[in-house]
Design a protein around this motif. Structure first.
Motif, short mmCIF file in Angstrom:
data_model
loop_
_atom_site.label_atom_id
_atom_site.label_comp_id
_atom_site.label_asym_id
_atom_site.label_seq_id
_atom_site.Cartn_x
_atom_site.Cartn_y
_atom_site.Cartn_z
N MET A 1 0.83 -1.18 0.00
CA MET A 1 0.00 0.00 0.00
C MET A 1 0.89 1.25 0.00
O MET A 1 1.89 1.31 0.69
N ALA A 2 0.51 2.26 -0.79
CA ALA A 2 1.30 3.48 -0.92
C ALA A 2 1.25 4.29 0.37
O ALA A 2 0.25 4.31 1.07
N THR A 3 2.34 4.96 0.66
CA THR A 3 2.41 5.85 1.81
C THR A 3 1.58 7.10 1.53
O THR A 3 1.70 7.71 0.47
N THR A 4 0.74 7.46 2.50
CA THR A 4 -0.15 8.61 2.35
C THR A 4 0.22 9.70 3.34
O THR A 4 0.38 9.44 4.53
N ILE A 5 0.34 10.91 2.81
CA ILE A 5 0.67 12.08 3.61
C ILE A 5 -0.52 13.03 3.55
O ILE A 5 -1.02 13.34 2.47
N TRP A 6 -0.99 13.50 4.71
CA TRP A 6 -2.03 14.52 4.77
C TRP A 6 -1.36 15.83 5.13
O TRP A 6 -0.51 15.88 6.03
N VAL A 7 -1.76 16.89 4.43
CA VAL A 7 -1.21 18.22 4.65
C VAL A 7 -2.34 19.15 5.05
O VAL A 7 -3.38 19.20 4.39
N VAL A 8 -2.13 19.91 6.13
CA VAL A 8 -3.13 20.90 6.54
C VAL A 8 -2.45 22.27 6.68
O VAL A 8 -1.47 22.41 7.39
N ASP A 9 -2.96 23.21 5.89
CA ASP A 9 -2.47 24.58 5.92
C ASP A 9 -3.59 25.48 5.42
O ASP A 9 -4.27 25.13 4.46
N ASP A 10 -3.77 26.61 6.06
CA ASP A 10 -4.86 27.50 5.67
C ASP A 10 -4.57 28.27 4.39
O ASP A 10 -5.48 28.84 3.80
N GLU A 11 -3.34 28.27 3.93
CA GLU A 11 -2.98 28.99 2.70
C GLU A 11 -2.99 28.04 1.50
O GLU A 11 -2.22 27.08 1.46
N GLN A 12 -3.85 28.33 0.53
CA GLN A 12 -3.99 27.46 -0.64
C GLN A 12 -2.68 27.30 -1.40
O GLN A 12 -2.33 26.19 -1.82
N ALA A 13 -1.92 28.36 -1.57
CA ALA A 13 -0.66 28.28 -2.32
C ALA A 13 0.32 27.34 -1.64
O ALA A 13 1.04 26.58 -2.30
N VAL A 14 0.34 27.36 -0.32
CA VAL A 14 1.23 26.47 0.44
C VAL A 14 0.78 25.02 0.27
O VAL A 14 1.59 24.12 0.02
N ARG A 15 -0.53 24.79 0.39
CA ARG A 15 -1.06 23.42 0.20
C ARG A 15 -0.69 22.88 -1.18
O ARG A 15 -0.26 21.75 -1.31
N GLU A 16 -0.88 23.72 -2.20
CA GLU A 16 -0.59 23.28 -3.56
C GLU A 16 0.90 22.99 -3.76
O GLU A 16 1.27 22.00 -4.39
N ALA A 17 1.76 23.83 -3.20
CA ALA A 17 3.20 23.63 -3.32
C ALA A 17 3.63 22.34 -2.61
O ALA A 17 4.40 21.54 -3.15
N LEU A 18 3.10 22.14 -1.40
CA LEU A 18 3.45 20.92 -0.65
C LEU A 18 2.90 19.68 -1.34
O LEU A 18 3.57 18.65 -1.40
N GLU A 19 1.68 19.78 -1.87
CA GLU A 19 1.09 18.65 -2.57
C GLU A 19 1.96 18.25 -3.76
O GLU A 19 2.27 17.07 -3.96
N SER A 20 2.39 19.22 -4.53
CA SER A 20 3.26 18.96 -5.68
C SER A 20 4.58 18.32 -5.25
O SER A 20 5.04 17.34 -5.84
N MET A 21 5.17 18.87 -4.21
CA MET A 21 6.45 18.37 -3.71
C MET A 21 6.32 16.92 -3.22
O MET A 21 7.14 16.06 -3.54
N ILE A 22 5.29 16.66 -2.46
CA ILE A 22 5.10 15.33 -1.86
C ILE A 22 4.79 14.30 -2.95
O ILE A 22 5.29 13.18 -2.92
N LYS A 23 4.00 14.68 -3.94
CA LYS A 23 3.73 13.78 -5.07
C LYS A 23 5.02 13.48 -5.83
O LYS A 23 5.26 12.35 -6.24
N GLU A 24 5.86 14.50 -6.01
CA GLU A 24 7.14 14.32 -6.71
C GLU A 24 8.03 13.32 -5.95
O GLU A 24 8.81 12.60 -6.57
N LEU A 25 7.87 13.27 -4.63
CA LEU A 25 8.64 12.32 -3.82
C LEU A 25 8.06 10.90 -3.89
O LEU A 25 8.63 9.98 -3.32
N GLY A 26 6.91 10.75 -4.53
CA GLY A 26 6.34 9.43 -4.72
C GLY A 26 5.28 9.02 -3.71
O GLY A 26 4.89 7.86 -3.66
N TYR A 27 4.82 9.97 -2.91
CA TYR A 27 3.81 9.67 -1.90
C TYR A 27 2.42 10.10 -2.40
O TYR A 27 2.30 11.02 -3.20
N GLN A 28 1.39 9.47 -1.87
CA GLN A 28 0.04 9.95 -2.09
C GLN A 28 -0.18 11.09 -1.11
O GLN A 28 0.35 11.07 0.00
N VAL A 29 -1.00 12.06 -1.50
CA VAL A 29 -1.20 13.22 -0.63
C VAL A 29 -2.66 13.66 -0.69
O VAL A 29 -3.32 13.54 -1.72
N ARG A 30 -3.12 14.13 0.45
CA ARG A 30 -4.45 14.72 0.57
C ARG A 30 -4.28 16.01 1.35
O ARG A 30 -3.54 16.04 2.34
#
Length: 134
Positions: free
Chosen positions: A1-30
């Motif tokens: 099963m793939a490793t899943t990372i949840w990110v919580v941040d009130d700033e949309q730009a930060v969420r999007e940047a972290l989501e992109s970064m975490i996906k690039e590392l090969g993890y699933q992200v929400r």
């Protein structure tokens, strides 16, 4: 099963940047815009995330409050605190509060990779010890 990372941040730009970064590392992200959303999702889902990365300062529930609440629900939850206001006292408070690690914004992809790998490996080692393995 793939490793899943949840990110919580009130700033949309930060969420999007972290989501992109975490996906690039090969993890699933929400991603989530508020700590309360994470708590609701945590209670409603049968599968918890492998790691939760949370901002410290958010409207409503803070990242430290979220850390305590998630650890009450799941004492083995792995949380990484993320902040734009890094300081040694904040880092110490985060770790004492149960966070596995502390990251400063903005973080680089290599730093994110190292912190996630370390948190996951530490958790796996603790699980092996609890199971009586080596």
């Amino acid at each position: 099963m793939a490793t899943t990372i949840w990110v919580v941040d009130d700033e949309q730009a930060v969420r999007e940047a972290l989501e992109s970064m975490i996906k690039e590392l090969g993890y699933q992200v929400r991603t989530f815009a508020a700590a309360e959303e994470v708590l609701n999702a945590y209670k409603e889902t049968e599968v918890s995330p492998d790691v939760v990365i949370t901002d410290v300062r958010m409207p409503g529930m803070s990242g430290m409050d979220l850390t305590r609440a998630l650890l009450d629900i799941d004492p083995e939850a792995i949380l990484i605190i993320l902040t734009a206001y890094p300081s040694i006292p904040n880092a110490v408070e985060s770790i004492r509060g149960g966070a596995a690690d502390f990251l400063s914004k903005p973080c680089r992809i290599e730093e994110m990779r190292v912190r996630l790998e370390h948190a996951l490996e530490t958790a796996r080692g603790e699980q092996r010890l609890q199971a009586g393995g080596v």
